[in-house]
Design a protein around this motif. Structure first.
Motif, PDB file in Angstrom:
ATOM      1  N   MET A 123      47.791 -42.698  19.644  1.00 49.98           N
ATOM      2  CA  MET A 123      47.878 -41.706  18.573  1.00 49.98           C
ATOM      3  C   MET A 123      46.589 -41.605  17.767  1.00 49.98           C
ATOM      4  O   MET A 123      46.416 -40.675  16.975  1.00 49.98           O
ATOM      5  CB  MET A 123      49.055 -41.997  17.643  1.00 49.98           C
ATOM      6  N   ASN A 160      44.987 -38.409  15.762  1.00 49.73           N
ATOM      7  CA  ASN A 160      44.434 -38.516  14.415  1.00 49.73           C
ATOM      8  C   ASN A 160      43.005 -37.964  14.356  1.00 49.73           C
ATOM      9  O   ASN A 160      42.677 -37.135  13.507  1.00 49.73           O
ATOM     10  CB  ASN A 160      44.458 -39.987  13.988  1.00 49.73           C
ATOM     11  N   LEU A 161      42.150 -38.397  15.303  1.00 51.82           N
ATOM     12  CA  LEU A 161      40.759 -37.940  15.293  1.00 51.82           C
ATOM     13  C   LEU A 161      40.679 -36.457  15.646  1.00 51.82           C
ATOM     14  O   LEU A 161      39.912 -35.699  15.054  1.00 51.82           O
ATOM     15  CB  LEU A 161      39.918 -38.761  16.271  1.00 51.82           C
ATOM     16  N   LEU A 203      41.613 -34.536  12.650  1.00 47.83           N
ATOM     17  CA  LEU A 203      40.612 -34.672  11.589  1.00 47.83           C
ATOM     18  C   LEU A 203      39.508 -33.636  11.786  1.00 47.83           C
ATOM     19  O   LEU A 203      38.928 -33.123  10.831  1.00 47.83           O
ATOM     20  CB  LEU A 203      39.989 -36.076  11.632  1.00 47.83           C
ATOM     21  N   MET A 205      39.891 -30.718   4.597  1.00 46.74           N
ATOM     22  CA  MET A 205      39.574 -32.046   5.139  1.00 46.74           C
ATOM     23  C   MET A 205      40.695 -33.059   4.903  1.00 46.74           C
ATOM     24  O   MET A 205      40.639 -34.174   5.425  1.00 46.74           O
ATOM     25  CB  MET A 205      38.287 -32.594   4.490  1.00 46.74           C
ATOM     26  N   VAL A 206      41.688 -32.731   4.085  1.00 43.65           N
ATOM     27  CA  VAL A 206      42.682 -33.749   3.727  1.00 43.65           C
ATOM     28  C   VAL A 206      44.115 -33.317   4.048  1.00 43.65           C
ATOM     29  O   VAL A 206      45.044 -33.658   3.339  1.00 43.65           O
ATOM     30  CB  VAL A 206      42.570 -34.131   2.227  1.00 43.65           C
ATOM     31  N   TRP A 260      45.115 -33.134   7.641  1.00 38.29           N
ATOM     32  CA  TRP A 260      45.245 -33.165   9.107  1.00 38.29           C
ATOM     33  C   TRP A 260      46.550 -33.756   9.626  1.00 38.29           C
ATOM     34  O   TRP A 260      46.999 -33.401  10.709  1.00 38.29           O
ATOM     35  CB  TRP A 260      44.034 -33.894   9.708  1.00 38.29           C
ATOM     36  N   VAL A 261      47.181 -34.638   8.827  1.00 43.61           N
ATOM     37  CA  VAL A 261      48.383 -35.301   9.347  1.00 43.61           C
ATOM     38  C   VAL A 261      49.543 -34.317   9.540  1.00 43.61           C
ATOM     39  O   VAL A 261      50.467 -34.579  10.298  1.00 43.61           O
ATOM     40  CB  VAL A 261      48.773 -36.478   8.429  1.00 43.61           C
ATOM     41  N   MET A 321      54.919 -38.236  14.231  1.00 44.52           N
ATOM     42  CA  MET A 321      54.441 -39.552  14.671  1.00 44.52           C
ATOM     43  C   MET A 321      55.203 -40.637  13.914  1.00 44.52           C
ATOM     44  O   MET A 321      55.420 -41.726  14.422  1.00 44.52           O
ATOM     45  CB  MET A 321      52.945 -39.680  14.419  1.00 44.52           C
ATOM     46  N   GLY A 322      55.620 -40.328  12.673  1.00 40.31           N
ATOM     47  CA  GLY A 322      56.411 -41.277  11.909  1.00 40.31           C
ATOM     48  C   GLY A 322      55.579 -42.230  11.088  1.00 40.31           C
ATOM     49  O   GLY A 322      55.885 -43.421  10.997  1.00 40.31           O
ATOM     50  N   ALA A 323      54.503 -41.731  10.468  1.00 40.92           N
ATOM     51  CA  ALA A 323      53.665 -42.606   9.654  1.00 40.92           C
ATOM     52  C   ALA A 323      54.391 -43.055   8.387  1.00 40.92           C
ATOM     53  O   ALA A 323      53.876 -43.882   7.654  1.00 40.92           O
ATOM     54  CB  ALA A 323      52.363 -41.898   9.291  1.00 40.92           C
ATOM     55  N   VAL A 325      52.954 -41.351   3.583  1.00 36.48           N
ATOM     56  CA  VAL A 325      51.898 -40.545   4.211  1.00 36.48           C
ATOM     57  C   VAL A 325      52.349 -39.094   4.344  1.00 36.48           C
ATOM     58  O   VAL A 325      51.640 -38.164   3.947  1.00 36.48           O
ATOM     59  CB  VAL A 325      51.536 -41.134   5.594  1.00 36.48           C
ATOM     60  N   ILE A 368      52.393 -37.177   0.937  1.00 37.96           N
ATOM     61  CA  ILE A 368      51.069 -36.822   0.426  1.00 37.96           C
ATOM     62  C   ILE A 368      50.513 -35.630   1.196  1.00 37.96           C
ATOM     63  O   ILE A 368      50.002 -34.669   0.617  1.00 37.96           O
ATOM     64  CB  ILE A 368      50.105 -38.026   0.541  1.00 37.96           C
ATOM     65  N   PHE A 369      50.642 -35.685   2.519  1.00 33.87           N
ATOM     66  CA  PHE A 369      50.060 -34.602   3.301  1.00 33.87           C
ATOM     67  C   PHE A 369      50.862 -33.307   3.173  1.00 33.87           C
ATOM     68  O   PHE A 369      50.310 -32.219   3.341  1.00 33.87           O
ATOM     69  CB  PHE A 369      49.872 -35.033   4.761  1.00 33.87           C
TER      70      PHE A 369
END
Lengths: 99, 660
Positions: free
Chosen positions: B269, B273-274, B277, B324-325, B327-328, B334-336, B340, B343-344
């Protein structure tokens, strides 16, 4: 520039001495204390940041010359991007590892 | 080296065989045609070696139109395959390849080059400069993009297309699950064109900061210049992430590392994420210049200064930071965890605020304006309601908890097409109609333009509106077929009909280009729209040195001010000076070829051959380092001739002189 050269470089001396001090304090914390690994890492990491900032201002002239505004903006920009990418990724991706 | 000769050409599929024959015939046709017309030298000196920002812009736009055709064909094939349940037009593998290449081509090889083409064409003119800051680097940017695009397109006839989606998520995209070379194409081709894009970003930041003409302060810049500036900053912030992620992907696939694999301690994963981003800022990299184009078009055809200029600037800066903030939100499932995801969710919904500000600014610009219903303006008008649908469904998707329901369904597909098509595609069409006279000195046909507009907009809504409802009914994306019992058939069929109308709209666009190139009136003024910004203060098509005398800017909407106050429109002979311009260079094109060969070998994992070809890249860098060509001077006589040729025409800029 000429005017600056003639003065006694008090800034450089202070910068040099405080760099030395910070280095010794960091070494002392790491080698001579019995704090937990986590605390030591935090403390010397913090000192490293202070020292990096000190170097930037005392020796690398970020706030001098024609480009000082650009340089400060560039560094701030670099820091923000790095914090978002690195710290953000670690925060997002570190789920499910602490149970 | 282990060359797998039997894997090189794809065989056995009639569709691909047909394409191979078509490509071969087209290439023979192009080579034969150029040889017959004896145009090789012209092609080399005028286009392949050019460092002129306007010609580079035109080449970007032509490539983008071609890629639009390719990506559009993929889209049509998908809609044909899903037009009826249990259809057997494409098999699952072929469908996977087609939705993958559709996504990659439309975003990276259509949307980006189309907009970068307009940036190249317009920005130096709008800020009153004679070229970009680094003209040869600019040419290299184009040729690297072109190299990447061609390499990627080669995949479907030579070696096999990537098939893991445009996001190429691991572990599917890894060697374990996709052992073929298709995904190597993804990694290598995107890498090459990504480097080109990064250079473009740097080039435009420097151009806009350093090359503005006298009096053109940042807060007097036209909105398209502002959006380009902010876009360039986002490019520089986010493209290195893609570069690194793709490099890690290449290592995983080619050299057996374990960054994203399931085994050996990889973190699959982390790719997602990258990727996001970079991927989310990428959405704004294509959306912001499009907003800039709409701002220009709406202000021009409402005959008013852009409403709320300052709030527009703050909005795009705000969008850039927020981009930039968030992306999630692409992988909430994914279940962060709730922290998380919450916030996103909040940052994602915050983006609606500056975007809403922009929407209202456009509406207020039109309010009480004397609106001219040109084709360019129609695109801008259609953009507003269509994009709002995309934006509102985006806020729905942006709520982490709700997203678990919509995730991976056609609802999402409908949403992002409702964002990207009104914002980017409508904008590039508006820009094409608006700036076409600046590029070629004649207009596009307005009547065919209206056919293009109505067919495209109706087709677009008919294709993607049903997908919202299909998605809410549970139809998953990327599924090559569905059962009769699912009850999806009627809406899928509507979508299929819509896609045909959409394709007819695009055909009308192509016919419009053909018709206008052949028959359009060449005798038009250099400022046919009565526009407001500096690109219209010079000849159409623009002479290679842009401005005989650099204009001086005294207010926003600089050219409008010049026309109203009759300042700086005329040119006296004594004011002429020699102009220093950069020389052409063949090096960027040669670098494109060398990168292409090296990349091709790398795709096929012929490492020694790739390394040998890569020597050419370093040779090119060394040659460039010892290149002391300082450019040339344009003589006064030439300037005088060029200037009098266009300035004395009937209805020229001179018509504003003495009008008061």
């Amino acid at each position: 520039m000429d005017k600056k050269m003639k003065r006694y470089p008090i800034g450089h001396v202070v910068g040099f001495l405080s760099s030395l001090l910070l280095t010794f304090v960091a070494a002392g914390i790491a080698l001579r204390t019995s704090l937990s690994f986590h605390t030591i890492m935090l403390l010397i990491g913090g000192l490293a940041l202070v020292q990096a900032a000190l170097q930037l201002f005392m020796f690398m002239h970020v706030n001098e010359g024609e480009d000082r505004k650009t340089q400060v903006i560039n560094i701030a920009y670099g820091l923000i991007v790095a914090v978002i990418i690195v710290a953000g990724s670690i925060w997002v991706m570190s789920f499910g590892h602490h149970h | 080296m282990g060359i797998k000769w039997n894997e090189i050409l794809i065989t056995g599929d009639p569709l691909i065989l047909g394409s191979q024959i078509a490509i071969l015939l087209t290439m023979i046709g192009i080579v034969g045609g150029i040889t017959y017309l004896k145009k090789w030298k012209w092609l080399w000196t005028e286009w392949l070696t050019t460092v002129d920002h306007k010609k580079i812009g035109i080449m970007y736009i032509i490539s983008a139109v071609l890629m639009f055709f390719r990506g559009g064909m993929d889209g049509i094939l998908m809609r044909v395959q899903t037009s009826r349940p249990e259809m057997e037009f494409l098999n699952a593998q072929h469908y996977n390849e087609i939705f993958t290449t559709h996504g990659v081509i439309m975003i990276l090889f259509m949307a980006m080059p189309f907009l970068i083409g307009f940036m190249n064409l317009v920005i130096p003119l709008q800020i009153g400069a004679r070229d970009v800051a680094f003209p040869q680097l600019n040419a290299l940017s184009f040729w690297l993009f072109f190299c990447g695009a061609m390499l990627f397109n080669l995949s479907f006839v030579v070696g096999g297309s990537p098939d893991a989606g445009w996001t190429s998520y691991f572990p599917l995209a890894g060697k374990e699950f996709s052992p073929g070379i298709g995904n190597n194409y993804y990694a290598v081709a995107l890498q090459i064109s990504g480097i080109g894009t990064l250079m473009t970003g740097i080039n435009f930041i420097v151009t806009i900061l350093k090359m503005r003409t006298k009096g053109m302060t940042l807060m007097r810049m036209p909105m398209f210049s502002w959006t380009t500036f902010i876009t360039s900053i986002i490019i520089v912030a986010s493209f290195p992430i893609l570069t690194v992620a793709l490099a890690l992907m290449t290592f995983d696939r080619l050299y057996g590392t374990h960054f994203f694999t399931l085994s050996g301690g990889g973190l699959d994963m982390l790719w997602a994420n990258l990727f996001w981003l970079w991927g989310h800022p990428e959405v704004y990299i294509v959306a912001l210049p499009a907003f800039g184009i709409f701002s220009e078009v709406i202000a021009t055809f409402s005959r008013k200064t852009l409403y709320g200029y300052k709030s527009m600037v703050f909005s795009i800066v705000g969008i850039a930071i927020l981009s930039m903030v968030v992306w999630v939100h692409h992988f909430y499932t994914m279940g962060a965890g709730p922290g998380v995801n919450s916030i996103f969710s909040i940052t994602t919904m915050m983006i609606a605020v500056p975007t809403g500000v922009k929407m209202f600014n456009w509406l207020f610009t039109m309010r009480k304006g004397r609106i001219k219903m040109t084709t360019a303006m129609l695109w801008a008008l259609a953009f507003v309601p269509c994009f709002v649908i995309g934006g509102v469904t985006g806020v729905m998707l942006g709520m982490g908890a709700a997203d678990y329901q919509y995730h991976n369904t056609l609802f999402l597909v409908a949403h992002f097409h409702y964002v990207l098509i009104p914002a980017v595609v409508f904008a590039v069409f508006a820009g094409t109609y608006y700036w076409w006279p600046k590029m070629f000195g004649h207009m596009l046909n307005e009547k065919i333009g209206k056919w293009h507009f109505w067919l495209f907009v109706i087709g677009f809504n008919m294709t993607f509106m049903p997908m919202f409802f299909l998605g809410l009914d549970g139809a998953v994306r990327r599924s090559y077929t569905y059962s009769v019992e699912s009850g999806y058939a009627p809406l899928f069929f509507v979508s299929f009909i819509g896609s045909i109308i959409l394709a007819l709209g695009f055909a009308a666009f192509c016919y419009n280009i053909y018709w206008s190139v052949r028959y359009a009136d060449r005798n038009i003024p250099s400022d046919p729209w009565d526009a407001r910004t500096l690109e219209w203060a010079t000849a159409s098509p623009v002479q290679h040195y842009n401005f005989a005398k650099l204009p001086e800017v005294k207010s926003m909407d600089a050219f409008w001010y010049m026309k109203k106050n009759n300042e700086g429109l005329t040119l006296k002979k004594e004011e002429l000076e020699e102009i220093h311009m950069p020389s052409n260079s063949g090096l960027p094109f040669i670098m494109c070829v060398v990168f292409g060969i090296s990349g091709f070998f790398l795709v096929f994992e012929w490492h020694i051959a790739a390394a040998v070809a890569a020597v050419g890249i370093f040779a090119g860098l060394i040659i460039r380092s010892f290149d002391y060509n300082d450019g040339f001077h344009v003589h006064k006589e030439e300037i005088e001739q060029t200037e009098s040729a266009w300035r004395n025409g009937e209805g020229e800029v001179n018509r504003y002189v003495g009008k008061r």
